[in-house]
Design a protein around this motif. Structure first.
Motif, PDB file in Angstrom:
ATOM      1  N   ARG A   1       9.075  19.083  13.843  1.00 34.27           N
ATOM      2  CA  ARG A   1       9.425  19.425  15.260  1.00 34.27           C
ATOM      3  C   ARG A   1       8.881  20.736  15.363  1.00 34.27           C
ATOM      4  NH1 ARG A   1      14.063  16.555  13.955  1.00 34.27           N
ATOM      5  NH2 ARG A   1      14.587  14.964  15.395  1.00 34.27           N
ATOM      6  N   ALA A   2       9.133  21.544  14.539  1.00 36.52           N
ATOM      7  CA  ALA A   2       8.490  22.758  14.182  1.00 36.52           C
ATOM      8  C   ALA A   2       6.855  22.855  14.344  1.00 36.52           C
ATOM      9  CB  ALA A   2       8.990  23.901  13.136  1.00 36.52           C
ATOM     10  N   TRP A   3       6.293  22.124  13.950  1.00 34.61           N
ATOM     11  CA  TRP A   3       4.822  21.889  13.757  1.00 34.61           C
ATOM     12  C   TRP A   3       4.543  21.353  15.052  1.00 34.61           C
ATOM     13  CZ3 TRP A   3       1.596  17.701  11.344  1.00 34.61           C
ATOM     14  CH2 TRP A   3       0.014  18.080  11.606  1.00 34.61           C
ATOM     15  N   GLY A   4       5.139  20.554  15.949  1.00 35.11           N
ATOM     16  CA  GLY A   4       4.748  19.851  16.811  1.00 35.11           C
ATOM     17  C   GLY A   4       5.013  20.799  18.193  1.00 35.11           C
ATOM     18  N   ALA A   5       5.845  21.748  18.026  1.00 37.92           N
ATOM     19  CA  ALA A   5       6.086  22.842  19.184  1.00 37.92           C
ATOM     20  C   ALA A   5       4.910  23.804  19.027  1.00 37.92           C
ATOM     21  CB  ALA A   5       7.435  23.488  18.752  1.00 37.92           C
ATOM     22  N   SER A   6       4.445  24.261  17.553  1.00 36.94           N
ATOM     23  CA  SER A   6       3.497  25.008  17.566  1.00 36.94           C
ATOM     24  C   SER A   6       2.298  24.715  18.091  1.00 36.94           C
ATOM     25  CB  SER A   6       3.133  25.498  16.178  1.00 36.94           C
ATOM     26  OG  SER A   6       2.711  24.419  15.254  1.00 36.94           O
ATOM     27  N   ILE A   7       1.816  23.176  17.863  1.00 39.04           N
ATOM     28  CA  ILE A   7       0.743  22.707  18.581  1.00 39.04           C
ATOM     29  C   ILE A   7       0.570  22.589  20.121  1.00 39.04           C
ATOM     30  CG2 ILE A   7      -0.668  20.658  18.747  1.00 39.04           C
ATOM     31  CD1 ILE A   7       0.337  19.838  15.964  1.00 39.04           C
ATOM     32  N   LEU A   8       1.980  22.523  20.653  1.00 40.98           N
ATOM     33  CA  LEU A   8       1.917  22.561  22.100  1.00 40.98           C
ATOM     34  C   LEU A   8       1.899  24.023  22.697  1.00 40.98           C
ATOM     35  CD1 LEU A   8       5.000  20.308  22.748  1.00 40.98           C
ATOM     36  CD2 LEU A   8       2.430  19.653  23.289  1.00 40.98           C
ATOM     37  N   LEU A   9       2.412  25.021  21.836  1.00 39.24           N
ATOM     38  CA  LEU A   9       2.091  26.583  22.190  1.00 39.24           C
ATOM     39  C   LEU A   9       0.966  26.595  22.297  1.00 39.24           C
ATOM     40  CD1 LEU A   9       3.485  29.300  22.671  1.00 39.24           C
ATOM     41  CD2 LEU A   9       3.435  29.578  20.295  1.00 39.24           C
ATOM     42  N   ALA A  10      -0.036  26.395  21.377  1.00 36.12           N
ATOM     43  CA  ALA A  10      -1.313  26.639  21.056  1.00 36.12           C
ATOM     44  C   ALA A  10      -2.006  26.032  22.346  1.00 36.12           C
ATOM     45  CB  ALA A  10      -1.928  26.202  19.986  1.00 36.12           C
TER      46      ALA A  10
ATOM     47  N   TRP B   1       1.240  14.464  20.286  1.00 38.31           N
ATOM     48  CA  TRP B   1       1.800  13.251  20.288  1.00 38.31           C
ATOM     49  C   TRP B   1       1.909  12.384  19.033  1.00 38.31           C
ATOM     50  CZ3 TRP B   1       0.287   8.047  19.448  1.00 38.31           C
ATOM     51  CH2 TRP B   1       1.058   6.815  19.901  1.00 38.31           C
ATOM     52  N   LEU B   2       0.973  12.483  18.232  1.00 37.32           N
ATOM     53  CA  LEU B   2       1.011  11.763  16.823  1.00 37.32           C
ATOM     54  C   LEU B   2       2.134  12.290  16.153  1.00 37.32           C
ATOM     55  CD1 LEU B   2      -2.663  11.239  15.566  1.00 37.32           C
ATOM     56  CD2 LEU B   2      -0.726   9.469  16.146  1.00 37.32           C
ATOM     57  N   VAL B   3       2.292  13.721  16.111  1.00 36.84           N
ATOM     58  CA  VAL B   3       3.232  14.549  15.267  1.00 36.84           C
ATOM     59  C   VAL B   3       4.765  13.999  15.768  1.00 36.84           C
ATOM     60  CG1 VAL B   3       4.459  16.632  14.632  1.00 36.84           C
ATOM     61  CG2 VAL B   3       1.737  16.335  14.697  1.00 36.84           C
TER      62      VAL B   3
ATOM     63  N   PHE C   1      -7.362  17.500  22.221  1.00 37.91           N
ATOM     64  CA  PHE C   1      -7.208  17.203  20.838  1.00 37.91           C
ATOM     65  C   PHE C   1      -5.811  17.726  20.331  1.00 37.91           C
ATOM     66  CE2 PHE C   1     -11.966  16.982  20.734  1.00 37.91           C
ATOM     67  CZ  PHE C   1     -11.980  15.668  20.522  1.00 37.91           C
ATOM     68  N   LYS C   2      -5.612  18.803  20.959  1.00 36.64           N
ATOM     69  CA  LYS C   2      -4.217  19.416  20.612  1.00 36.64           C
ATOM     70  C   LYS C   2      -2.942  18.535  21.093  1.00 36.64           C
ATOM     71  CE  LYS C   2      -4.590  23.438  18.596  1.00 36.64           C
ATOM     72  NZ  LYS C   2      -3.817  23.909  17.134  1.00 36.64           N
TER      73      LYS C   2
ATOM     74  N   GLY D   1      -3.334  11.711  10.800  1.00 32.67           N
ATOM     75  CA  GLY D   1      -3.910  11.713  12.015  1.00 32.67           C
ATOM     76  C   GLY D   1      -3.597  13.007  12.918  1.00 32.67           C
ATOM     77  N   GLY D   2      -2.547  13.290  12.671  1.00 30.44           N
ATOM     78  CA  GLY D   2      -2.223  14.840  13.428  1.00 30.44           C
ATOM     79  C   GLY D   2      -2.738  16.073  13.124  1.00 30.44           C
ATOM     80  N   TYR D   3      -2.964  15.988  11.565  1.00 32.15           N
ATOM     81  CA  TYR D   3      -3.645  17.050  11.069  1.00 32.15           C
ATOM     82  C   TYR D   3      -5.084  17.143  11.369  1.00 32.15           C
ATOM     83  CZ  TYR D   3      -4.431  20.418   7.259  1.00 32.15           C
ATOM     84  OH  TYR D   3      -4.917  21.585   6.320  1.00 32.15           O
ATOM     85  N   PHE D   4      -5.716  15.908  11.372  1.00 24.92           N
ATOM     86  CA  PHE D   4      -7.256  15.734  11.689  1.00 24.92           C
ATOM     87  C   PHE D   4      -7.431  16.253  13.116  1.00 24.92           C
ATOM     88  CE2 PHE D   4     -10.550  13.294  13.511  1.00 24.92           C
ATOM     89  CZ  PHE D   4     -11.736  13.925  12.625  1.00 24.92           C
ATOM     90  N   LEU D   5      -6.540  15.729  14.088  1.00 25.22           N
ATOM     91  CA  LEU D   5      -6.975  16.154  15.351  1.00 25.22           C
ATOM     92  C   LEU D   5      -6.500  17.647  15.588  1.00 25.22           C
ATOM     93  CD1 LEU D   5      -5.493  12.956  16.980  1.00 25.22           C
ATOM     94  CD2 LEU D   5      -7.930  13.631  16.963  1.00 25.22           C
ATOM     95  N   ASN D   6      -5.559  18.174  15.098  1.00 29.19           N
ATOM     96  CA  ASN D   6      -5.157  19.484  15.151  1.00 29.19           C
ATOM     97  C   ASN D   6      -6.323  20.409  14.524  1.00 29.19           C
ATOM     98  OD1 ASN D   6      -3.318  21.590  16.025  1.00 29.19           O
ATOM     99  ND2 ASN D   6      -2.898  22.048  13.962  1.00 29.19           N
ATOM    100  N   ASN D   7      -6.878  20.079  13.469  1.00 26.39           N
ATOM    101  CA  ASN D   7      -7.883  20.644  12.897  1.00 26.39           C
ATOM    102  C   ASN D   7      -9.306  20.529  13.711  1.00 26.39           C
ATOM    103  OD1 ASN D   7      -7.505  22.274  10.075  1.00 26.39           O
ATOM    104  ND2 ASN D   7      -6.325  20.491  10.014  1.00 26.39           N
ATOM    105  N   LEU D   8      -9.383  19.567  14.349  1.00 25.61           N
ATOM    106  CA  LEU D   8     -10.605  19.087  15.071  1.00 25.61           C
ATOM    107  C   LEU D   8     -10.394  20.112  16.440  1.00 25.61           C
ATOM    108  CD1 LEU D   8     -13.253  17.737  15.848  1.00 25.61           C
ATOM    109  CD2 LEU D   8     -12.006  16.022  16.939  1.00 25.61           C
ATOM    110  N   ALA D   9      -9.226  20.383  16.818  1.00 24.99           N
ATOM    111  CA  ALA D   9      -9.119  21.312  17.928  1.00 24.99           C
ATOM    112  C   ALA D   9      -9.299  22.724  17.483  1.00 24.99           C
ATOM    113  CB  ALA D   9      -7.576  21.134  18.703  1.00 24.99           C
TER     114      ALA D   9
END
Length: 431
Positions: free
Chosen positions: A290-299, A413-415, A407-408, A231-239
């Motif tokens: 947590r590292a992946w979630g932080a990178s998504i928020l940074l973007a 949130w999912l991650v 979407f990010k 779910g997180g991967y799909f939304l992040n790639n959509l973003a």
């Protein structure tokens, strides 16, 4: 306790880099196939943009079938080096298909594009899925999987940067010249990378019992970690996919900086390469999730400024490219490493050997997200009445910069809330 994981030797830096070697030529296909191939067939060969777009879309829809099937088969093939044998089978199919796809005669028709495109993507799938599955098996420890994923995706980023720089290196932006260069680079670098990887990367000879797919799918349905990751991967790639599809129009029509296209792409992917070792270290310290979630928020934070940019704001956009590019390394390395952990957890809990099937689902999520991104991005611009070259670029700015942030944030949130840590389950298996 996973005995194999506790006794497995740590792979050397050379083995990590050797495993990542095929990632460079495989990544060369990305930008040229999406940026240069459609206008080449549509304009220079006269097949029409709508027809070419439909043909390419149909070739990618087959991935919905081929990805899970190839992933399942890569788990079912008996014997040692099963992943490598499947990659070896896909390599000539890909290279031959690219010869016809990237260097067509002047009088080819739409069926030429469709059939050779279909064959090329099938060859790519036969290589890519066993390749990523091997990364889940060559080193069974959580950090070892992160190192292999980082090596693979780091060299893939180098290949992407090389593809983005081809017009600068060739001194020509003509699609025919770029596509010809891509073919020869693939024909030389892919076999070389494959043989280096095959000779240096261990592939376990002993596999866990395979699970029949009829029993596997219900287990996947109830796998919370897998659902959270996909779910997180799909939304992040959509973003990520929406601004990728609209990048050329945003830079040209909103910023008026068409001459900076290549350099902005190089800045974005270069930042991703530079940040990759840091994200690997951060993931080891605070955990991959947590590292992946932080990178998504940074973007998300950096991209939230994009809609406010206007004509001439190239320097500010370059800063956004650099900061959001930092998260690219995490996006490419950490989800694959988390998926490898999930496959290992599933196997430890009696799920059998389904790494290929799991990575098939991850690849499927990527391709569906990119397909939806193109439809959403261009669909919203069409509804707003925007066309390339229009002076009013408000709809373009909102679609390009604001929608991906939504979407990010949903992906983050999912991650953070739905995806659980994998290291805590596997900590006892780390040497």
């Amino acid at each position: 306790m996973n005995t194999r994981a506790s006794t497995a030797p740590r792979l050397s830096l050379w083995q990590v880099l050797a495993y990542g070697a095929p990632g460079l030529p495989l990544a060369l296909m990305g930008i040229p196939l999406y940026v240069y191939l459609p206008p080449f067939y549509a304009n220079e060969l006269g097949l029409g943009l709508a027809a070419v777009g439909t043909a390419l879309m149909l070739t990618r829809l087959w991935d919905v079938i081929t990805d899970p099937v190839v992933g399942y088969l890569s788990d079912r093939i008996p014997g040692r080096h099963r992943r490598k044998w499947l990659m070896g089978a896909g390599m000539p199919l890909l290279i031959v298909s690219l010869w016809f796809l990237l260097r067509p005669d002047d009088d080819v028709g739409l069926w030429h594009l469709y059939l050779w495109g279909l064959a090329a993507f099938l060859g790519w799938t036969l290589i890519q899925l066993p390749y990523t599955s091997l990364g889940a098996e060559a080193d069974p420890t959580p950090h070892g999987r992160t190192r292999l994923a980082a090596g693979r995706e780091g060299l893939a980023l180098v290949g992407t940067v090389l593809a983005a720089a081809l017009p600068i290196l060739l001194g020509s932006e003509a699609p025919a010249d770029v596509l010809t260069a891509v073919f020869w680079l693939m024909a030389i670098l892919l076999p070389a990378g494959f043989f280096v990887m095959a000779a240096s990367t261990p592939e376990p000879a002993i596999h866990r019992p395979l699970v029949d797919w009829r029993h596997g799918w219900p287990l996947l349905k109830h796998n919370r970690r897998l659902r959270g990751l996909l779910g997180g991967y799909f939304l992040n790639n959509l973003a990520n996919g929406i601004p990728a599809a609209l990048f050329l129009m945003f830079v040209a029509d909103r910023l008026g900086a068409q001459n900076w296209l290549g350099w902005l792409l190089l800045l974005y992917f270069g930042a991703g390469i530079a940040a990759l070792p840091a994200w690997t270290a951060i993931a080891r310290r605070i955990g991959k999730r947590r590292a992946w979630g932080a990178s998504i928020l940074l973007a998300a934070i950096s991209f939230s400024f994009a809609p406010w940019l206007g004509s001439g704001d190239v320097a500010w956009f370059a800063l956004i490219c650099a900061v959001s590019g930092l998260s690219l390394g995490a996006d490419m390395a950490l989800p694959a490493s988390i998926q490898a952990d999930i496959a290992g957890i599933d196997s430890d809990e009696g799920g059998g050997d389904r790494a290929g099937l799991f990575f098939g689902l991850l690849g499927l999520a990527t391709k569906l997200a990119l397909a939806v991104a193109v439809g959403v991005g261009f669909g919203l611009l069409s509804l707003a009445g925007f066309e390339a070259g229009d002076s009013d670029t408000t709809a373009l700015a909102v679609t390009y910069g604001a929608l991906p942030v939504v979407f990010k944030l949903a992906a983050a949130w999912l991650v953070f809330r739905q995806l659980t840590d994998t290291e805590s389950h596997l900590r006892g298996t780390t040497p």
